[in-house]
Enzyme design. Structure first.
Site, short mmCIF file in Angstrom:
data_model
loop_
_atom_site.label_atom_id
_atom_site.label_comp_id
_atom_site.label_asym_id
_atom_site.label_seq_id
_atom_site.Cartn_x
_atom_site.Cartn_y
_atom_site.Cartn_z
N LYS A 1 0.86 -1.18 0.00
CA LYS A 1 0.00 0.00 0.00
C LYS A 1 0.89 1.23 0.00
O LYS A 1 1.84 1.32 0.78
CB LYS A 1 -0.93 0.02 1.21
CG LYS A 1 -1.87 1.26 1.20
CD LYS A 1 -2.96 1.17 2.24
CE LYS A 1 -2.44 1.50 3.62
NZ LYS A 1 -3.54 1.69 4.61
N ARG B 1 -10.86 -0.95 6.65
CA ARG B 1 -10.07 -1.95 7.37
C ARG B 1 -9.66 -1.42 8.73
O ARG B 1 -9.60 -2.16 9.71
CB ARG B 1 -8.88 -2.42 6.56
CG ARG B 1 -7.70 -1.47 6.37
CD ARG B 1 -6.71 -1.53 7.51
NE ARG B 1 -5.41 -1.02 7.13
CZ ARG B 1 -4.64 -0.28 7.90
NH1 ARG B 1 -5.05 0.11 9.09
NH2 ARG B 1 -3.44 0.10 7.47
N LYS C 1 0.41 9.95 28.13
CA LYS C 1 1.30 8.88 28.59
C LYS C 1 0.78 8.17 29.83
O LYS C 1 0.96 6.95 29.98
CB LYS C 1 2.69 9.45 28.84
CG LYS C 1 3.41 9.92 27.59
CD LYS C 1 4.76 10.53 27.93
CE LYS C 1 5.45 11.03 26.66
NZ LYS C 1 6.76 11.67 26.98
#
Length: 359
Positions: free
Chosen positions: A101, A145, A265
């Site tokens: 891709k 997808r 985080k």
């Protein structure tokens, strides 16, 4: 070595399309977006099946997937979403397939150029001859997808019968994500949308309301309000600055951190389970996990699982309604090749697409 190969990959060849019907020059099949859609490419079922297969093969090691290079031509201060990525892969199974891709992105395409943010092509190669056999438009496949990965993960990592889904960012990726979730999970009752551009949120609300009249859809005034109400939270932005702290997440939430840079985080440190699609792909490009690794605060050992390990039963998914679980899906080339393989084989069956001579 960064690539994984497996000696047990099935050797069944893909249907060869390297010769024209008259025995002349080699040919390949071109499938544009409209043709892909006509072959079922707008339905989530095709992609969910293909992603399940890709993740299972990933867990078994039946693939080859080099680390994807990022081509950046802007200055070092350029936007994180401005790049072209090459994503090559070979995937095994009953019908092995190789391909790549080639997908570009500019964060300001919609505002400045009236174009979709991302665009691309997928090239498929016959693994026996390595000849190209198909070229497919990649935009529709990529968005669907990516949404299918969220759906496959939600089936295993979200609470059963979750009702509230929150989506941050309301562009084309968000539309694919929410349509896929609504198609795959009939028990969803309410959507909570937020976008820094209120008009984008309103457009997505109207689009979804026209399709799903029984779903309550709320456009929230802040990202915090949207996130706090989600049992499933999906990020679909182009931000390069994390903004979702651990405190916004309700107990039992599943976060599909699709756009990668949204979650701060502390979420990775405090979450009950952190899942990625592929560790090597995730630990790079100075994304949040990579930053934490470089800081010595996260490691491969800190990771709960790669998603394929959960899909094929090597590791458990959700084990309690209280767990906070985050998925960090960088996106894998084998997912694109698996989906494109499904569409290509269907195109051969239905004699769809345009045949092009190579020479």
């Amino acid at each position: 070595m960064n690539m994984k190969t497996a000696g047990g990959i099935a050797q069944t060849a893909a249907p060869e399309q390297t010769r024209s019907n008259d025995g002349g020059a080699p040919t390949l099949l071109y499938l544009d977006r409209e043709t892909i859609a006509s072959l079922g490419g707008e339905s989530s079922d095709l992609y969910v099946e293909a992603i399940e297969q890709a993740l299972t093969l990933h867990a078994k090691g039946e693939y080859v997937q080099p680390l994807k290079p990022y081509l950046r031509t802007d200055s070092k201060d350029g936007h994180i979403a401005d790049r072209i990525i090459a994503m090559p892969a070979h995937i095994g199974g009953d019908t092995p397939m190789s391909g790549i891709k080639w997908i570009g992105s500019k964060h300001d395409n919609p505002q400045r150029r009236g174009l979709e943010r991302a665009s691309g092509l997928i090239a498929l190669n016959d693994p026996q001859s390595n000849y190209p056999i198909a070229i497919l438009e990649a935009g529709l496949i990529s968005s669907m997808r990516t949404a299918a990965v969220t759906a496959v993960a939600a089936r295993r990592l979200a609470r059963k019968s979750f009702r509230h889904v929150s989506c941050i960012g309301c562009g084309l990726i968000a539309s694919a994500q929410l349509r896929t979730l609504l198609e795959q999970f009939a028990h969803i009752e309410e959507l909570h949308l937020y976008d820094v551009n209120a008009e984008a949120a309103g457009r997505l609300r109207d689009e979804l309301a026209s399709r799903y009249s029984d779903i309550k859809i709320h456009v929230e005034q802040t990202a915090e309000k949207a996130v706090r109400q989600g049992e499933v939270v999906v990020t679909c932005t182009v931000t390069d600055t994390p903004y979702i702290p651990y405190e916004w997440l309700q107990k039992g939430v599943f976060v599909s951190n699709t756009s990668i840079m949204d979650v701060q985080k502390d979420v990775y440190i405090k979450a009950d389970k952190v899942v990625v699609d592929d560790w090597d792909q995730s630990n790079r490009e100075k994304k949040i996990i990579n930053q934490l690794v470089l800081e010595g605060r996260f490691s491969r050992e800190s990771l709960y699982a790669e998603l394929g390990e959960i899909v094929n039963g090597q590791k458990a998914g959700r084990e309690s309604d209280e767990e906070i679980i985050i998925l960090n899906p960088m996106g894998m080339a084998i997912e694109d090749i698996s989906c494109a393989r499904h569409i290509y084989l269907k195109a051969l069956e239905e004699k769809a697409g345009i045949s092009l001579k190579l020479y």
